[in-house]
Design an enzyme around this catalytic site. Structure first.
Site, PDB file in Angstrom:
ATOM      1  N   ALA A  21      49.931 103.929  46.511  1.00  0.00           N
ATOM      2  CA  ALA A  21      49.010 104.629  45.608  1.00  0.00           C
ATOM      3  C   ALA A  21      47.838 103.732  45.240  1.00  0.00           C
ATOM      4  CB  ALA A  21      49.765 105.056  44.347  1.00  0.00           C
ATOM      5  N   TYR A  62      47.921 110.071  52.774  1.00  0.00           N
ATOM      6  CA  TYR A  62      47.867 110.017  54.242  1.00  0.00           C
ATOM      7  C   TYR A  62      48.960 109.100  54.831  1.00  0.00           C
ATOM      8  CZ  TYR A  62      45.817 108.610  58.775  1.00  0.00           C
ATOM      9  OH  TYR A  62      45.601 108.305  60.092  1.00  0.00           O
ATOM     10  N   PHE A  80      45.264  97.179  59.530  1.00  0.00           N
ATOM     11  CA  PHE A  80      43.925  97.263  60.089  1.00  0.00           C
ATOM     12  C   PHE A  80      43.530  98.743  59.917  1.00  0.00           C
ATOM     13  CE2 PHE A  80      42.739  92.983  61.387  1.00  0.00           C
ATOM     14  CZ  PHE A  80      43.839  92.340  60.849  1.00  0.00           C
ATOM     15  N   TYR A 111      37.285  96.132  47.021  1.00  0.00           N
ATOM     16  CA  TYR A 111      38.544  96.700  47.522  1.00  0.00           C
ATOM     17  C   TYR A 111      39.463  95.580  48.013  1.00  0.00           C
ATOM     18  CZ  TYR A 111      41.711  98.877  50.890  1.00  0.00           C
ATOM     19  OH  TYR A 111      42.815  99.241  51.593  1.00  0.00           O
ATOM     20  N   ASP A 142      30.818  95.549  54.842  1.00  0.00           N
ATOM     21  CA  ASP A 142      31.457  95.694  56.154  1.00  0.00           C
ATOM     22  C   ASP A 142      31.374  94.393  56.973  1.00  0.00           C
ATOM     23  OD1 ASP A 142      32.531  98.233  56.385  1.00  0.00           O
ATOM     24  OD2 ASP A 142      30.717  99.119  57.257  1.00  0.00           O
ATOM     25  N   ASP A 188      53.807 110.604  42.894  1.00  0.00           N
ATOM     26  CA  ASP A 188      52.376 110.690  43.206  1.00  0.00           C
ATOM     27  C   ASP A 188      51.680 111.441  42.070  1.00  0.00           C
ATOM     28  OD1 ASP A 188      50.877 110.721  46.348  1.00  0.00           O
ATOM     29  OD2 ASP A 188      49.814 111.496  44.591  1.00  0.00           O
TER      30      ASP A 188
HETATM   31  N1  UDP Z   1      31.420 103.828  60.101  1.00  0.00           N
HETATM   32  C1  UDP Z   1      30.220 104.370  60.531  1.00  0.00           C
HETATM   33  N2  UDP Z   1      29.865 105.614  60.073  1.00  0.00           N
HETATM   34  C2  UDP Z   1      30.659 106.352  59.229  1.00  0.00           C
HETATM   35  C3  UDP Z   1      31.899 105.791  58.812  1.00  0.00           C
HETATM   36  C4  UDP Z   1      32.244 104.528  59.259  1.00  0.00           C
HETATM   37  O1  UDP Z   1      29.483 103.738  61.281  1.00  0.00           O
HETATM   38  O2  UDP Z   1      30.274 107.475  58.861  1.00  0.00           O
HETATM   39  C5  UDP Z   1      31.841 102.492  60.581  1.00  0.00           C
HETATM   40  C6  UDP Z   1      32.068 101.489  59.453  1.00  0.00           C
HETATM   41  O3  UDP Z   1      30.881 100.772  59.195  1.00  0.00           O
HETATM   42  C7  UDP Z   1      33.167 100.603  60.053  1.00  0.00           C
HETATM   43  C8  UDP Z   1      33.939 101.540  60.967  1.00  0.00           C
HETATM   44  O4  UDP Z   1      33.087 102.647  61.211  1.00  0.00           O
HETATM   45  O5  UDP Z   1      32.600  99.600  60.853  1.00  0.00           O
HETATM   46  C9  UDP Z   1      35.220 102.024  60.348  1.00  0.00           C
HETATM   47  O6  UDP Z   1      34.930 102.490  59.051  1.00  0.00           O
HETATM   48  P1  UDP Z   1      35.981 103.304  58.197  1.00  0.00           P
HETATM   49  O7  UDP Z   1      35.285 103.733  56.941  1.00  0.00           O
HETATM   50  O8  UDP Z   1      36.616 104.360  59.041  1.00  0.00           O
HETATM   51  O9  UDP Z   1      37.133 102.243  57.856  1.00  0.00           O
HETATM   52  P2  UDP Z   1      37.059 100.803  57.135  1.00  0.00           P
HETATM   53  O10 UDP Z   1      36.785  99.817  58.235  1.00  0.00           O
HETATM   54  O11 UDP Z   1      36.016 100.846  56.095  1.00  0.00           O
HETATM   55  O12 UDP Z   1      38.431 100.653  56.561  1.00  0.00           O
END
Ligand code: UDP
Length: 323
Positions: free
Chosen positions: A71, A11, A166, A138, A281, A31
């Site tokens: 990657a 992506y 971000f 991660y 999170d 890749d």
């Molecule tokens: N999120 C959510 N439902 C989903 C996917 C993500 O509520 O099905 C929330 C997740 O908890 C985070 C935000 O959306 O607060 C962004 O999540 P994403 O997985 O897109 O990116 P990340 O922050 O993990 O890199």
């Protein structure tokens, strides 16, 4: 410059490959196509190989001046459930690539890092001074690689830029590249799948966070803005410096905000339901991007509405192709 874009069929890497070409750099994509798509590398030379295959990497390195490394595995939730995959690919595999680089003549390296290295930040907006205390595997895997870069700079004269992304989102305005993960876990494309009934209702992971509406707040940055920063990062490396820079917009959007903006822009209702918090999170991740702005003379230019609109257009055109 000639640039090896490792993970260039993914992506973010594919957007960067196009941005490099627009600035007249030569691109070779490397890749293993495990999560990338050959279609995203279309029009570029593609070497299908793994980052841990040192012989293949070394032969590619003989032809380039710089490396960009995209990657990696990048799902917070998966990293909590399956950390060995993250340490294997992002750390063990990443170090094999980095060692091949320092064994070659290449001394310019750009790394896809993440705001997840900060963990639960001490202060928001987050500056690069915030302590790096990741709260999920991660983030730990990316921090380990950042530390290796710092040590290799001292020991081997490697020059690097670690870009702490971000939330990358949106798609290329020309429709050449976009997000296509399987399974999809990211919020915006998951919401589109819910609109189309391709998954159960979108789950909102937690509404009891200490944020304005109780849902998590993130800083969504358009992938083309990220790509522009990488091109400038390459030019910055030519000056012989290294840096770790946040790439964000400085604006936060809660999960509820994201959902209502998607519904407004697409004109479609998102089937949704409340769910438990997702492990790993942090409540709020918003960048202070001023160091990147000063260092690279760069700024995120695309709005959140453009992120949603370009992502929607990309996803709809992919669906039309598959149908
Ligand atoms: N999120 C959510 N439902 C989903 C996917 C993500 O509520 O099905 C929330 C997740 O908890 C985070 C935000 O959306 O607060 C962004 O999540 P994403 O997985 O897109 O990116 P990340 O922050 O993990 O890199």
């Amino acid at each position: 410059m000639r640039v090896l874009v490792v993970g260039g069929a993914g992506y973010i890497g594919s957007h960067v490959a196009h941005a490099l070409r627009r600035r007249n750099h030569e691109v070779v994509i490397y890749d293993n196509l495990s999560t990338g798509h050959a279609a995203l590398a279309q029009g570029f030379e593609l070497i299908v190989g793994d980052i841990s295959d040192s012989a293949e990497v070394s032969s590619a390195l003989r032809r380039v001046d710089a490396v960009m490394h995209f990657a990696a595995c990048a799902y917070v939730g998966e990293s909590v459930a399956n950390p060995r995959k993250y340490f294997q690919n992002n750390v063990v595999g990443g170090l094999a690539l980095l060692n091949a680089v320092v064994d070659s003549k290449v001394r310019k390296f750009i790394f896809s890092s993440t705001c997840a290295v900060y963990g639960v930040p001490v202060r928001v907006p987050i500056t690069e001074e915030n302590p790096r205390l990741p709260v999920n595997p991660y983030g730990v895997s990316k921090l380990m690689f950042e530390r290796a870069l710092e040590a290799y700079e001292q020991a081997y004269g490697l020059r690097f830029v670690s870009f702490r992304y971000f939330n990358a989102a949106g798609a290329d305005e020309d429709g050449k590249a976009g997000e296509d993960h399987n399974p999809e876990t990211h919020l915006i494309p998951s919401a589109f799948e819910a609109i189309h009934g391709e998954r159960p209702p979108l789950e909102i992971y937690g509404n009891d966070y200490p944020t304005q509406d109780g849902t998590c707040v993130r800083d969504y940055i358009h992938v083309s803005d990220l790509a522009d920063a990488h091109v400038l990062g390459l030019e910055y490396l030519e000056q012989g410096h290294s840096a770790a820079l946040n790439l964000g917009t400085g604006k936060g959007h809660s999960v509820r905000d994201v959902i209502s903006t998607i519904e407004r822009i697409t004109g479609r209702a998102i089937p949704k339901r409340m769910a438990a918090r997702r492990a790993g999170d942090p409540p709020e991740l918003v960048a202070d991007p001023s160091l990147a702005e000063r260092t690279l003379h760069w700024k995120a230019r695309r709005s959140f509405e453009e992120i949603v609109a370009t992502a929607w257009n990309w996803a709809e055109s992919r669906r039309a192709l598959i149908r």
